[in-house]
Design a protein around this motif. Sequence first.
Motif: not given
Length: 353
Positions: A183-210
């Motif tokens: 859904l993002l412009p092609k020029a920003r897809q790499a940044d968007g993928r990096k952001l979503l991966l970081e968000m996914d890592k943060t949420i998963g880390f907190f839920i499993r750890g807590q």
Amino acid sequence: MLLFTIIWVGSQIDFVFQPFVIAFRTLVLPLLIAGVLFFLLRPPVQFLVKRKVPKSLAILLLYLIAAGALTVIGLSVGPMIKIQFAQLIAGLPGFVERAVDKVTELAQSDWLALWMDRFNLDPDGIAANVSGYAMTLVDLVSSNLTSVLGVVADVFLLIVIVPFVLYFLLKDGDKMFEGAIKLLPKARQADGRKLLLEMDKTIGFFIRGQMTVAACVGLLLLVGFQIIGLRYAVLLAFLAMVTNVIPYLGAFLSAAPAVLVGLAQSPDMALKVLIVTVVAQQLEGNLLSPWIMGKGLNIHPLTIILLLLVVGSLFGPIGLLFAIPGYAVSKVVAVHVYRFLRQRSEDAEKPVA
């Protein structure tokens, strides 16, 4: 003025938005529960997929394992928790009355009376306030029990809906991820993928750890309560495990009913309960959380406490559960937006060749 006008007009035609509000309230809890289970079950699904197991079969295998484990736990511990819960609710007024009597007797002791006089405190007034707050809690619990049929219906609805939602999240989660990136412009897809991966890592880390930390704290308290001979040890330890999902505040929420039950038995038992609770929380804070959680979220404890107080006042118990991961995700988004704006500013300042 235009913004306030839009808000005013929207408040006058709230019947238009009422179906969307009802749909949101109906779907938000199943989606949240399915999302939490998604982050818990995705690692074993990925493990099985790497072993050449088809994803659908891997999900069904995990469902069977989870159903078997829940059945065993329910048959072994469920009846005990049910009996202890019924006994605790039935005897709660008596527990409160005996606990207030113990507090009154303690307040009238000579050494405590000396300190009361020094600080101009009224023992009878303190006992009356404690009794009033405790009976308010009893009335609140008793009044909420009248809506148990509605709660049972909601739980049954969740049991039916959540497995289906969770199945498609586990099966097609990667496709949803890539669909959001496209859904993002092609020029920003790499940044968007990096952001979503970081968000996914943060949420998963907190839920499993807590969840892991809360289970360990519940087990520690169960062992401690059984050793000191506290009544309703299984129920109180289970309650502590559930409330310790909330960082910091969960420890106080779980300690209050345990101390009340212990005080109804004897002041010595209440002291033992406090000692067991403090030891368990110290082990959690100094050993379990640093080992399991580490410093992955990098959030100061004072920030967590203030955040829980504010979000809990605004959104209630559900807000307490999702305040920390929500803040962590917001922090990740803010950092990425700041880096993006800074990079644009630096690119704009570069001289054109």
